[in-house]
Every structure is written in structure tokens, then in C-alpha cells.
Write a protein that holds these residues in place. Structure first.
Motif, mmCIF file in Angstrom:
data_model
loop_
_atom_site.group_PDB
_atom_site.id
_atom_site.type_symbol
_atom_site.label_atom_id
_atom_site.label_comp_id
_atom_site.label_asym_id
_atom_site.label_seq_id
_atom_site.Cartn_x
_atom_site.Cartn_y
_atom_site.Cartn_z
ATOM 1 N N GLU A 11 0.816 -1.213 0.000
ATOM 2 C CA GLU A 11 0.000 0.000 0.000
ATOM 3 C C GLU A 11 0.850 1.264 0.000
ATOM 4 O O GLU A 11 0.413 2.313 -0.476
ATOM 5 C CB GLU A 11 -0.932 0.009 1.216
ATOM 6 C CG GLU A 11 -1.974 -1.095 1.229
ATOM 7 C CD GLU A 11 -1.447 -2.395 1.825
ATOM 8 O OE1 GLU A 11 -2.233 -3.343 1.961
ATOM 9 O OE2 GLU A 11 -0.239 -2.465 2.157
ATOM 10 N N GLU A 12 2.059 1.168 0.559
ATOM 11 C CA GLU A 12 2.948 2.324 0.611
ATOM 12 C C GLU A 12 3.612 2.596 -0.743
ATOM 13 O O GLU A 12 4.231 3.646 -0.928
ATOM 14 C CB GLU A 12 4.020 2.111 1.681
ATOM 15 C CG GLU A 12 3.467 2.002 3.084
ATOM 16 C CD GLU A 12 4.532 1.648 4.108
ATOM 17 O OE1 GLU A 12 4.492 2.213 5.207
ATOM 18 O OE2 GLU A 12 5.395 0.801 3.816
ATOM 19 N N GLU A 232 -4.627 1.812 3.178
ATOM 20 C CA GLU A 232 -5.325 1.409 1.960
ATOM 21 C C GLU A 232 -5.988 2.588 1.268
ATOM 22 O O GLU A 232 -5.898 2.740 0.039
ATOM 23 C CB GLU A 232 -6.376 0.344 2.284
ATOM 24 C CG GLU A 232 -7.221 -0.088 1.093
ATOM 25 C CD GLU A 232 -6.392 -0.668 -0.048
ATOM 26 O OE1 GLU A 232 -6.733 -0.411 -1.220
ATOM 27 O OE2 GLU A 232 -5.398 -1.365 0.232
ATOM 28 N N GLN A 233 -6.660 3.452 2.027
ATOM 29 C CA GLN A 233 -7.460 4.511 1.431
ATOM 30 C C GLN A 233 -6.697 5.797 1.159
ATOM 31 O O GLN A 233 -7.064 6.562 0.259
ATOM 32 C CB GLN A 233 -8.658 4.827 2.357
ATOM 33 C CG GLN A 233 -9.586 3.665 2.587
ATOM 34 C CD GLN A 233 -10.252 3.182 1.298
ATOM 35 O OE1 GLN A 233 -10.454 3.959 0.366
ATOM 36 N NE2 GLN A 233 -10.589 1.906 1.241
ATOM 37 N N ARG A 236 -1.607 4.949 0.034
ATOM 38 C CA ARG A 236 -1.223 4.496 -1.299
ATOM 39 C C ARG A 236 -1.381 5.616 -2.327
ATOM 40 O O ARG A 236 -0.599 5.734 -3.260
ATOM 41 C CB ARG A 236 -1.998 3.240 -1.696
ATOM 42 C CG ARG A 236 -3.477 3.426 -1.974
ATOM 43 C CD ARG A 236 -4.160 2.108 -2.365
ATOM 44 N NE ARG A 236 -3.472 1.493 -3.469
ATOM 45 C CZ ARG A 236 -2.987 0.234 -3.463
ATOM 46 N NH1 ARG A 236 -3.128 -0.511 -2.386
ATOM 47 N NH2 ARG A 236 -2.382 -0.250 -4.526
#
Length: 250
Positions: A11-12, A232-233, A236
Motif C-alpha cells: 500500500e505504501e 489502503e485509502q 497508497r
């Protein structure tokens, strides 16, 4: 000149792999690396996993196997500095390893052989990363307010980040860590688990290094609740946006 973009978690890294031109997947040192072109630059993308040893192994591979000549870390961190809130961005000026303690042979936090507890990031690359992060935050405005515990205009900070092999997730641990370091003159803005190790490797190889961290939590008792949803939201998208802004400026 190959630029390495390094993160701990998928996600990063955002959607950078999907954006690569002429992507090439390489398995090396039990990790997956992606080579290709992005925004007109030769890049290699890597996920190191969590922790300082994993980060150092990956950074060494990027230097030795992939010929990286600059490294940038993008990820999340817990905010511990005054005024550093969830949704803000911290660009590292320096790093300290908060779990390094070779006393009484060396002063607490000093990395033996490096002359002190703090290591500087590359000034030129960091200045460009600051411009990139500033441009991105100005562009997105309050787009992610619904994911923040206290909606606000995200702020950009630059300063000292602490790394250590510990997920700081209670208010007590966060206050102790910040208080101990602050008493010794180390005003830490954020805490995470990889950046200082990558910086140490880059220093050994003479490579410019810069790091940007999105604040995902306040490194307190709510950290375990906030973290999964935030990365996640929000994180990313920050990673994607800031890296693209950076490459456009290089």
C-alpha cells in the motif's frame, strides 16, 4: 541514472508498478523487484518488508544488484511531534535509531562508527522531495477528509524521524520515546521502522537518500485501529502522487 523507490508494504508503494513502462520483474534475495521506466526515468521499485534488517538487505540489493544511484523511501509513520497530525506528511531531514543503545561504550543512540546518533539525508534530493510533497498536498486539498479523525488541511513538515524495530502503538510508549529523545536534544517528528537503516546503507555506498512519510496514526492507543484503513485509502494515493511529482522535478 537508476532511481530506487523503496517501501515496506504494498500500500505504501501505491500503483507505481502498474504504471511502469517496459516492466521487468526480478526475483532476488527473497524479494521481488520491478525495473522499468516511469515519468522518463529508469527506476527500480522494491518492497523491503517491515523492520531495519529487512530494509537494509533490500537497500544493499538495490545498490549492488540493480545499480541504484539514488534511493527514495515512501511509506507511513506514526506522528509524535507537536502539531503532526494524521494525514500530514513528514519529509526526513535526519534520522536517529531510537532502539540503538551501545552504552556505556558509546553514548545512547549513537551508531558505532558513524560519529553520532543522527544521520543527515541528502540535502539536494530532500529539497526536491519537499517541493514534490508540497505540490501534491496543494493539489489534493481536503480530498481525504473523510478518512481523517479530525479533518484538516494536511500540513508538510521537515525534520527528524526515528526508526526502530518496534511498532509504537500506545500513548505511554510514544510519550516515553519522544520525551527521552527530546531531553537529549532530538526533537522527533515521527516514528517508523525502516528509514534509518536504508540511510545507513546509502551512507556506506555514498548514495543520495531521501524519505517521505505520511502520518497514519499518532503512535498511540488508536494506532492499531487507524493503520489498516488509512494505508489502503490514503497512504497508497499519497505515495503515488508524491513520487510522480518528484520524478517530474528530477
Amino acid at each position: 541514472m537508476t532511481i530506487a523507490i523503496l517501501s515496506a508494504l504494498p500500500e505504501e508503494q501505491g500503483d507505481l508498478v502498474q504504471a511502469l513502462e517496459a516492466p521487468e520483474r526480478v526475483e532476488h534475495a527473497s524479494r521481488t523487484f520491478w525495473r522499468g521506466r516511469l515519468s522518463g526515468h529508469d527506476v527500480v521499485l522494491a518492497l523491503c518488508g517491515i523492520g531495519k534488517v529487512a530494509a537494509a538487505t533490500t537497500a544493499t540489493s538495490l545498490a549492488e544488484r540493480f545499480g541504484a544511484r539514488r534511493m527514495v523511501f515512501t511509506g507511513v509513520a506514526g506522528g509524535v511531534g507537536e502539531g503532526v497530525q494524521v494525514g500530514d506528511v513528514v519529509v526526513a531531514a535526519e534520522y536517529v535509531q531510537h532502539d540503538m543503545d551501545a552504552s556505556p561504550i558509546f553514548p545512547r543512540w549513537e551508531v558505532p562508527g558513524y560519529g553520532g546518533p543522527r544521520m543527515d539525508c541528502d540535502a539536494h534530493l530532500t529539497a526536491i522531495l519537499m517541493r514534490a510533497a508540497s505540490a501534491y498536498l496543494e493539489r489534493v486539498g481536503g480530498q481525504f477528509d473523510q478518512y481523517l479523525p479530525a479533518p484538516h488541511a494536511p500540513r508538510l513538515h521537515q525534520g527528524l524521524i526515528a526508526s526502530g524495530d518496534q511498532f509504537v502503538s500506545t500513548a505511554g510508549a510514544s510519550q516515553r520515546l519522544r520525551g527521552d529523545l527530546l531531553a537529549a536534544g532530538h526533537n522527533v517528528l515521527a516514528v517508523e521502522m525502516e528509514g534509518a537503516a536504508v540511510l545507513q546503507v546509502c551512507r556506506d555506498y555514498g548514495l543520495p537518500f531521501a524519505a517521505v512519510r505520511t502520518i497514519s496514526d499518532r503512535a498511540d492507543d488508536s494506532a492499531h485501529v487507524d493503520f489498516p484503513r488509512f494505508v489502503e485509502q490514503v497512504a497508497r494515493r499519497y505515495a503515488d502522487g508524491v513520487v510522480r511529482e518528484l520524478l517530474a522535478l528530477l
